[in-house]
Design an enzyme around this catalytic site. Structure first.
Site, PDB file in Angstrom:
ATOM      1  N   HIS A 105      25.136 -40.536  16.980  1.00  0.00           N
ATOM      2  CA  HIS A 105      26.258 -41.328  17.722  1.00  0.00           C
ATOM      3  C   HIS A 105      27.331 -40.488  18.519  1.00  0.00           C
ATOM      4  O   HIS A 105      28.126 -39.867  17.590  1.00  0.00           O
ATOM      5  CB  HIS A 105      27.075 -42.271  16.469  1.00  0.00           C
ATOM      6  CG  HIS A 105      28.064 -43.211  16.994  1.00  0.00           C
ATOM      7  ND1 HIS A 105      28.151 -44.632  16.720  1.00  0.00           N
ATOM      8  CD2 HIS A 105      29.310 -42.937  18.026  1.00  0.00           C
ATOM      9  CE1 HIS A 105      29.195 -44.999  17.294  1.00  0.00           C
ATOM     10  NE2 HIS A 105      29.623 -44.296  18.011  1.00  0.00           N
ATOM     11  N   HIS A 149      29.751 -40.051  22.102  1.00  0.00           N
ATOM     12  CA  HIS A 149      30.481 -40.392  23.081  1.00  0.00           C
ATOM     13  C   HIS A 149      30.405 -39.039  24.253  1.00  0.00           C
ATOM     14  O   HIS A 149      31.207 -38.210  23.864  1.00  0.00           O
ATOM     15  CB  HIS A 149      31.661 -41.120  23.156  1.00  0.00           C
ATOM     16  CG  HIS A 149      31.881 -42.401  22.128  1.00  0.00           C
ATOM     17  ND1 HIS A 149      31.671 -43.380  22.529  1.00  0.00           N
ATOM     18  CD2 HIS A 149      31.718 -42.338  20.792  1.00  0.00           C
ATOM     19  CE1 HIS A 149      31.757 -44.304  21.795  1.00  0.00           C
ATOM     20  NE2 HIS A 149      31.737 -43.510  20.564  1.00  0.00           N
ATOM     21  N   ASN A 179      29.497 -47.072  26.390  1.00  0.00           N
ATOM     22  CA  ASN A 179      30.961 -47.543  26.879  1.00  0.00           C
ATOM     23  C   ASN A 179      31.737 -46.972  27.777  1.00  0.00           C
ATOM     24  O   ASN A 179      32.572 -46.399  27.531  1.00  0.00           O
ATOM     25  CB  ASN A 179      31.719 -47.623  25.393  1.00  0.00           C
ATOM     26  CG  ASN A 179      32.094 -46.531  24.643  1.00  0.00           C
ATOM     27  OD1 ASN A 179      31.550 -45.548  24.757  1.00  0.00           O
ATOM     28  ND2 ASN A 179      33.191 -46.588  24.054  1.00  0.00           N
ATOM     29  N   LYS A 219      23.548 -51.372  21.593  1.00  0.00           N
ATOM     30  CA  LYS A 219      24.797 -51.358  20.916  1.00  0.00           C
ATOM     31  C   LYS A 219      25.475 -52.629  20.975  1.00  0.00           C
ATOM     32  O   LYS A 219      25.830 -53.217  22.019  1.00  0.00           O
ATOM     33  CB  LYS A 219      25.705 -50.175  21.711  1.00  0.00           C
ATOM     34  CG  LYS A 219      27.053 -49.769  20.924  1.00  0.00           C
ATOM     35  CD  LYS A 219      26.751 -49.446  19.619  1.00  0.00           C
ATOM     36  CE  LYS A 219      28.276 -49.301  18.770  1.00  0.00           C
ATOM     37  NZ  LYS A 219      29.206 -48.007  18.965  1.00  0.00           N
ATOM     38  N   HIS A 250      28.716 -51.535  16.037  1.00  0.00           N
ATOM     39  CA  HIS A 250      30.126 -51.312  15.724  1.00  0.00           C
ATOM     40  C   HIS A 250      30.645 -52.557  14.587  1.00  0.00           C
ATOM     41  O   HIS A 250      30.898 -53.510  15.141  1.00  0.00           O
ATOM     42  CB  HIS A 250      31.102 -51.359  16.861  1.00  0.00           C
ATOM     43  CG  HIS A 250      32.287 -50.683  16.546  1.00  0.00           C
ATOM     44  ND1 HIS A 250      32.952 -49.702  17.012  1.00  0.00           N
ATOM     45  CD2 HIS A 250      33.421 -51.509  15.814  1.00  0.00           C
ATOM     46  CE1 HIS A 250      34.327 -49.651  16.525  1.00  0.00           C
ATOM     47  NE2 HIS A 250      34.398 -50.850  15.764  1.00  0.00           N
ATOM     48  N   HIS A 304      29.192 -45.528  12.190  1.00  0.00           N
ATOM     49  CA  HIS A 304      30.305 -44.909  11.484  1.00  0.00           C
ATOM     50  C   HIS A 304      30.678 -45.762  10.546  1.00  0.00           C
ATOM     51  O   HIS A 304      31.785 -46.430  10.490  1.00  0.00           O
ATOM     52  CB  HIS A 304      31.324 -44.768  12.890  1.00  0.00           C
ATOM     53  CG  HIS A 304      31.638 -45.836  13.719  1.00  0.00           C
ATOM     54  ND1 HIS A 304      31.720 -46.935  13.532  1.00  0.00           N
ATOM     55  CD2 HIS A 304      31.485 -45.593  14.976  1.00  0.00           C
ATOM     56  CE1 HIS A 304      31.818 -47.564  14.694  1.00  0.00           C
ATOM     57  NE2 HIS A 304      31.679 -47.056  15.440  1.00  0.00           N
ATOM     58  N   LEU A 346      38.623 -45.299  15.577  1.00  0.00           N
ATOM     59  CA  LEU A 346      38.078 -46.696  14.966  1.00  0.00           C
ATOM     60  C   LEU A 346      36.779 -46.745  14.721  1.00  0.00           C
ATOM     61  O   LEU A 346      35.883 -45.944  15.341  1.00  0.00           O
ATOM     62  CB  LEU A 346      38.087 -47.634  15.872  1.00  0.00           C
ATOM     63  CG  LEU A 346      39.734 -48.173  16.269  1.00  0.00           C
ATOM     64  CD1 LEU A 346      40.092 -48.905  17.476  1.00  0.00           C
ATOM     65  CD2 LEU A 346      40.350 -48.779  15.111  1.00  0.00           C
ATOM     66  N   ASP A 360      30.132 -39.615  16.198  1.00  0.00           N
ATOM     67  CA  ASP A 360      31.287 -40.561  16.958  1.00  0.00           C
ATOM     68  C   ASP A 360      32.243 -39.549  17.661  1.00  0.00           C
ATOM     69  O   ASP A 360      33.511 -40.115  17.718  1.00  0.00           O
ATOM     70  CB  ASP A 360      32.035 -41.467  15.965  1.00  0.00           C
ATOM     71  CG  ASP A 360      32.820 -42.419  16.538  1.00  0.00           C
ATOM     72  OD1 ASP A 360      32.351 -42.862  17.877  1.00  0.00           O
ATOM     73  OD2 ASP A 360      33.549 -43.282  15.934  1.00  0.00           O
TER      74      ASP A 360
HETATM   75  C1  NCD Z   1      35.163 -44.744  20.535  1.00  0.00           C
HETATM   76  C2  NCD Z   1      35.520 -44.259  22.145  1.00  0.00           C
HETATM   77  O1  NCD Z   1      36.714 -43.735  22.364  1.00  0.00           O
HETATM   78  O2  NCD Z   1      34.677 -44.569  22.829  1.00  0.00           O
HETATM   79  N1  NCD Z   1      36.495 -44.564  19.738  1.00  0.00           N
HETATM   80  C3  NCD Z   1      36.453 -44.148  18.494  1.00  0.00           C
HETATM   81  O3  NCD Z   1      37.681 -44.467  17.933  1.00  0.00           O
HETATM   82  N2  NCD Z   1      35.542 -43.944  17.730  1.00  0.00           N
HETATM   83  C4  NCD Z   1      34.720 -45.787  20.536  1.00  0.00           C
HETATM   84  C5  NCD Z   1      34.109 -46.332  19.152  1.00  0.00           C
HETATM   85  O4  NCD Z   1      33.152 -45.777  18.790  1.00  0.00           O
HETATM   86  O5  NCD Z   1      34.531 -47.079  18.607  1.00  0.00           O
HETATM   87 ZN    ZN Z   2      31.399 -44.561  18.700  1.00  0.00          ZN
END
Ligand code: NCD
Ligand code: ZN
Length: 353
Positions: free
Chosen positions: A17, A19, A45, A107, A145, A183, A228, A256
Site C-alpha cells: 500500500h 502513494h 488517488n 481500490k 479504505h 491500513h 487517515l 501507506d
Molecule cells: C493518504 C494520502 O495522502 O493519499 N493519506 C493518509 O493519511 N493515509 C490517503 C489514504 O490512504 O487514506
Molecule cells: Zn493510503
C-alpha cells in the site's frame, strides 16, 4: 524483550500500500521505495483518479520514467497498479484490468473519506454490484479504505463502524471476493480479519505499530503524525503489533507512505499522510524488535503478501543491521520538502545498502 539478533537477512520485501503521487513529486520519492522494496501496490488517488486501464497504463509509464531518471536498475522494482473504484466502474473495465496483467487490485475509497477521495463510492452495494461481481468471478482483489464518512460517527470509531455497516454486508453479498482491509488501525479490525471466513487479509503500517494517538499531541499538535485512518489508543496499537508479528498469513506490510509538501502538513488544515518510504524497513524492524519477534518480519514483509495476491516471492534479499539510523529533518521534494515520520529521531535498525 529485545532479541539478540544483530543482523537479519530476509527475502526482498514488498510494500502492499503506497502513494507515489505524480509529476515532480513522483520523481522525488520513487527511489526511496525502490531502494527497499521489490514491488509496491500503487494507490490510484491522483487528481484525476486512476479509474481506467488506459489511465493506469499511462501512470505506470510515468513511474517507469521516474525510476529510470532516478537511476534505479531496470527490473529491480515493479509497480503493481490499481484502479480507483467509482459508482460507474463497469464489469468490462474490471475484466480488462484482469487481462492487462499489470493491475492487481481495485481500490474502494468511500466518497470523502481521505485525501483525493471526492470521486469515491457513494453506495457500494447499490452502485458497484456489477463491478464487484466481476471482481469476485475473476479473482481481482478489492482494496478497502475501511472508514465510514458519516460525520455523526466519532473519527476514532470510523473503522469499527465500517465493519458493521459495510464490510459485513459486502462479504455476505460477495463471500468469495478477495478483500484487503487496508491500513488496519484498530483491535476491532484485527478481530474481524482474524475470524472472517473466506479470502480476507489486511495491511498494517509501521506508524500504527509504533505510535498511538498520544503522538499527535506530544508537547503540542504534531501534524506529521496525522494520517487517515488516524492513530488510535494504545490498546489498538498493541493488538496490531500482536497481529503483525504473529506470523499469521492474513497480515502483511503496507506502509501507506503518503508524501505531502511540508507546508501543506504544517498548515491550518493540514493534510493527512505520513512519509515513511525513506525508512520503512527500519521502522518495521524497530516495531518487531520491540516485542522480540524479528524472526516473523520476513513472513509479514516478504511472504504473506505475495501468497495472498497469488504472486511469486521476490528474488534477492534485504539485510538489516542493529545500528543507529538517524532520521533526517526533511528531504527535497519537487519544489518543496517532505518531512519524514519521526524526523530528527533515531532508530535502532539500519538497512544495509
Ligand atoms: C493518504 C494520502 O495522502 O493519499 N493519506 C493518509 O493519511 N493515509 C490517503 C489514504 O490512504 O487514506
Ligand atoms: Zn493510503
Amino acid at each position: 524483550m529485545q532479541s539478540t539478533i544483530d543482523t537479519l537477512t530476509i527475502v526482498r520485501p514488498d510494500d502492499w500500500h503506497l502513494h507515489l503521487r505524480d509529476g515532480a513529486v513522483l520523481n522525488s520519492v520513487v527511489a526511496d521505495t525502490a531502494r527497499q522494496f521489490g514491488r509496491a501496490i500503487v494507490m490510484p488517488n491522483l487528481r484525476p483518479p486512476v479509474t481506467t486501464i488506459d489511465l493506469a497504463a499511462a501512470y505506470r509509464d510515468r513511474i517507469h520514467s521516474a525510476l529510470a531518471q532516478a537511476d534505479i536498475e531496470p527490473g529491480s522494482f515493479t509497480p503493481l497498479m490499481t484502479l480507483y473504484l467509482t459508482d460507474n466502474t463497469t464489469a468490462a473495465e474490471v475484466l480488462r484490468a484482469k487481462e492487462s496483467g499489470f493491475v492487481h487490485g481495485i481500490k474502494l475509497y468511500p466518497a470523502g473519506a481521505t485525501t483525493n477521495s471526492d470521486a469515491g463510492v457513494t453506495d457500494l452495494l447499490g452502485r458497484c454490484a456489477p463491478a464487484l461481481e466481476a471482481m469476485q468471478a475473476c479473482g481481482m482483489p478489492l482494496l478497502v479504505h475501511g472508514e465510514v464518512t458519516d460525520p455523526a460517527i466519532d473519527l476514532f470509531d470510523r473503522e469499527a463502524v465500517f465493519i458493521d455497516r459495510v464490510m459485513i454486508p459486502l462479504r455476505n453479498a460477495f463471500p468469495e471476493l478477495k478483500v484487503v482491509f487496508e491500513h488496519l488501525t484498530s483491535s476491532d479490525g484485527v478481530d474481524y480479519v482474524r475470524q472472517a471466513q473466506g479470502p480476507v487479509a489486511a495491511t498494517i503500517t509501521a506508524h500504527h505499530l509504533l505510535y498511538n494517538r498520544n503522538a499527535l499531541f506530544q508537547g503540542g499538535i504534531r501534524p506529521h503524525w496525522y494520517c487517515l485512518p488516524v492513530l488510535k489508543r494504545e490498546k489498538h496499537r498493541l493488538a496490531l503489533l500482536e497481529a503483525a508479528t504473529s506470523g499469521t498469513g492474513r497480515f502483511f506490510l503496507g506502509t501507506d507512505s503518503a508524501p505531502h509538501p511540508k507546508g501543506l502538513k504544517e498548515h491550518a488544515c493540514g493534510c493527512a499522510g505520513c512519509y515513511t518510504a525513506l525508512h520503512a524497513m527500519e521502522l518495521y524492524a524497530t516495531a518487531f524488535d520491540s516485542v522480540g519477534k524479528l524472526e516473523n518480519l520476513e513472513a509479514f514483509a516478504s511472504l504473506n503478501g505475495p501468497a495472498f495476491y497469488g504472486l511469486p516471492v521476490n528474488q534477492g534479499t534485504l539485510t538489516l543491521r542493529r545500528a543507529t539510523y538517524q532520521i533526517p529533518a526533511e528531504l527535497p521534494m519537487a519544489d518543496s520538502t517532505v518531512v519524514p515520520l519521526a524526523a530528527g529521531e533515531s532508530l535502532g535498525w539500519t538497512v544495509q545498502q
